[in-house]
Design an enzyme around this catalytic site. Structure first.
Site, PDB file in Angstrom:
ATOM      1  N   THR A 181       0.841  -1.206   0.000  1.00 37.03           N
ATOM      2  CA  THR A 181       0.000   0.000   0.000  1.00 37.03           C
ATOM      3  C   THR A 181       0.872   1.250   0.000  1.00 37.03           C
ATOM      4  O   THR A 181       2.013   1.217   0.472  1.00 37.03           O
ATOM      5  CB  THR A 181      -0.916   0.015   1.255  1.00 37.03           C
ATOM      6  OG1 THR A 181      -1.470   1.320   1.416  1.00 37.03           O
ATOM      7  CG2 THR A 181      -0.153  -0.325   2.530  1.00 37.03           C
ATOM      8  N   ASP A 182       0.296   2.353  -0.497  1.00 36.22           N
ATOM      9  CA  ASP A 182       1.063   3.615  -0.458  1.00 36.22           C
ATOM     10  C   ASP A 182       1.280   4.099   0.975  1.00 36.22           C
ATOM     11  O   ASP A 182       2.131   4.945   1.237  1.00 36.22           O
ATOM     12  CB  ASP A 182       0.386   4.702  -1.315  1.00 36.22           C
ATOM     13  CG  ASP A 182      -0.980   5.137  -0.817  1.00 36.22           C
ATOM     14  OD1 ASP A 182      -1.519   4.519   0.129  1.00 36.22           O
ATOM     15  OD2 ASP A 182      -1.536   6.100  -1.392  1.00 36.22           O
ATOM     16  N   GLU A 183       0.487   3.545   1.925  1.00 37.29           N
ATOM     17  CA  GLU A 183       0.642   3.996   3.320  1.00 37.29           C
ATOM     18  C   GLU A 183       1.994   3.633   3.911  1.00 37.29           C
ATOM     19  O   GLU A 183       2.369   4.172   4.954  1.00 37.29           O
ATOM     20  CB  GLU A 183      -0.480   3.430   4.201  1.00 37.29           C
ATOM     21  CG  GLU A 183      -1.832   3.981   3.823  1.00 37.29           C
ATOM     22  CD  GLU A 183      -2.885   3.860   4.920  1.00 37.29           C
ATOM     23  OE1 GLU A 183      -2.542   3.588   6.076  1.00 37.29           O
ATOM     24  OE2 GLU A 183      -4.061   4.048   4.581  1.00 37.29           O
ATOM     25  N   TYR A 231      -1.404  -0.463  11.321  1.00 35.69           N
ATOM     26  CA  TYR A 231      -1.725  -1.081  10.031  1.00 35.69           C
ATOM     27  C   TYR A 231      -0.586  -0.890   9.033  1.00 35.69           C
ATOM     28  O   TYR A 231      -0.071  -1.850   8.456  1.00 35.69           O
ATOM     29  CB  TYR A 231      -3.026  -0.486   9.451  1.00 35.69           C
ATOM     30  CG  TYR A 231      -3.172  -0.742   7.965  1.00 35.69           C
ATOM     31  CD1 TYR A 231      -3.425  -2.028   7.485  1.00 35.69           C
ATOM     32  CD2 TYR A 231      -3.021   0.287   7.019  1.00 35.69           C
ATOM     33  CE1 TYR A 231      -3.527  -2.282   6.115  1.00 35.69           C
ATOM     34  CE2 TYR A 231      -3.118   0.046   5.658  1.00 35.69           C
ATOM     35  CZ  TYR A 231      -3.376  -1.243   5.211  1.00 35.69           C
ATOM     36  OH  TYR A 231      -3.464  -1.492   3.859  1.00 35.69           O
ATOM     37  N   LYS A 253       2.022  -3.581   7.201  1.00 40.52           N
ATOM     38  CA  LYS A 253       2.116  -3.741   5.738  1.00 40.52           C
ATOM     39  C   LYS A 253       3.539  -3.463   5.256  1.00 40.52           C
ATOM     40  O   LYS A 253       4.038  -4.105   4.321  1.00 40.52           O
ATOM     41  CB  LYS A 253       1.134  -2.796   5.032  1.00 40.52           C
ATOM     42  CG  LYS A 253      -0.324  -3.132   5.217  1.00 40.52           C
ATOM     43  CD  LYS A 253      -0.729  -4.456   4.588  1.00 40.52           C
ATOM     44  CE  LYS A 253      -0.667  -4.436   3.073  1.00 40.52           C
ATOM     45  NZ  LYS A 253      -1.135  -5.722   2.502  1.00 40.52           N
TER      46      LYS A 253
END
Ligand code: NAD
Ligand code: DAU
Length: 337
Positions: A126-128, A151, A155
């Site tokens: 994810t871009d997060e 989270y 990831k």
């Protein structure tokens, strides 16, 4: 014919992926392994149970015995790991299951993929993992990893573990880092479906903080077309950002939903901010565009209307969710703020 393990295929993006692939091609046999957490829903895959190129297995990716059994039985060519706990707010309430599923689970899959010598392993990241941007700039694949929530840190761990298996063992790994998705079958804890459903029920729309946090939105079908391209044509060991250059503040999104539904902006309620709330995400997708000739096909204004209409037409789907075991969390988290 390729045999493909898709984990988390009963969730939002995974089910859209399976529906998309099986409607367009018949050279993949898909085994969908999903734990069916609160976010997994076989109704998302209605109609494909009978497809001869599809099998569903209920199970947990951290279950090494089950994973070995499936790798032995199916001799997977490809693995796509969508399975994860995916909601930031839940990770703030309790992080353990995030590290179990997202980190330990990914490790179990990587170990099996290595021992059974799969041809390609795609880790859906994810871009997060990049953390938060200021007003300027974009995330590129070389932006340092700096996750801020339980989270996103889980990831990021999985993402780096996958790349380390390539570096150390030569496992043919690919990693995608996509921006915020929207579309059909998204669980109503996430911004867009939550706001649509609350508006339809004339409930308050809880906007965190000042509503000026920015997310970069992509229609789920565009994301899944990119996943398909990266899996088949991406360069092994590489990371590919995926995004559609569609930055919006949260308040813009919410107002657009209210306008489309003909509801009053009086429903908007500014509430306490999310802890550690990332301010802005924005993706530079130049690499996947130039290397793999991918580009988003959907225009935001049309795809968001299509999404809102899907929720209007699939009231039974979300009514079952918001009145079932999810109801208590939903009420506590969002309706009483
Ligand atoms: P989701 O929460 O809708 O679905 C997750 C699915 O994984 C569910 O079906 C759930 O039952 C399953 N699952 C969870 N833990 C499992 C486990 N231990 N074993 C087997 N199955 C398990 O999530 P989503 O929004 O569809 O996201 C899918 C993937 O894409 C995630 O890895 C997420 O981090 C990533 N991602 C999501 C977005 C987004 O905007 N939603 C953007 C970029 C990346
Ligand atoms: O960027 C990719 C990520 O996007 C994925 O990796 C995650 O799995 C996915 O959940 C999503 O994370 P976000 O935290 O950005 O999505 P969410 O829909 O939870 O929130 C989007 C924005 O809206 C964020 O700034 C918080 C805000 N928000 C959210 C909710 C649920 C509100 O203001 N009110 C709300 O009720």
């Amino acid at each position: 014919m390729k045999t493909v393990l898709v984990t988390g295929g009963a969730g939002f993006i995974g089910s859209n992926f399976i529906n998309h692939i099986l409607s367009e091609r018949d050279d993949w046999f898909i085994v969908n392994l999903d734990k069916l957490t609160y976010a997994g829903n076989l109704e998302n895959l209605k109609g494909i149970e009978e497809n001869k190129n599809y099998a569903f297995v209920k199970g947990d990716i951290i279950n090494g015995e089950l994973i070995d059994f499936l790798f032995t039985k199916y001799s997977f060519n490809y693995v796509i790991n969508f399975a994860a706990e995916s909601h930031v707010d839940r990770s703030i309430l309790g992080s353990e299951v995030f590290f179990q599923s997202n980190v330990i689970g990914t490790n179990v899959l990587l170990e099996a993929a290595r021992r059974f010598e799969v041809e390609r392993f795609l880790q859906i990241s994810t871009d997060e993992v990049y953390g938060s941007l200021g007003a300027e700039g974009l995330f590129t694949e070389t932006t340092p990893i700096a996750p801020n929530s339980p989270y996103s840190s889980s990831k990021a761990a999985a993402d780096l573990m996958a790349l380390s298996f390539h570096h150390t063992y030569g496992l043919p790994v690919l990693v995608t880092r996509c921006s915020n998705n929207y579309g059909s079958y998204q669980f109503p804890e996430k911004l867009i479906p939550l706001m649509i459903i609350n508006a339809l029920n004339d409930k308050k729309l809880p906007i965190y903080g000042d509503g000026l946090n920015v997310r970069d939105w992509i229609y789920v079908i565009d994301h899944n077309r990119a996943v398909e391209k990266v899996l088949e044509n991406g360069r092994i060991g590489e990371v590919y950002n995926i995004g559609a250059e569609q930055e919006m503040t949260n308040i813009q999104i919410v107002k657009l939903i209210l306008k489309h539904l003909g509801k009053s902006e009086d429903l908007i309620e500014f509430v306490k901010d999310r802890l550690g709330h990332d301010r802005r995400y924005a993706i530079d997708a130049a690499k996947i565009k130039t290397e793999l000739n991918w580009k988003p096909e959907f225009v935001f204004e049309e795809a968001i209307e299509r999404t809102i209409d899907w929720y209007l037409q699939n009231k039974e789907w979300w009514e079952r969710i918001i009145s079932g075991e999810y109801a208590k969390y939903y009420a506590e988290q969002y309706l009483t703020r």
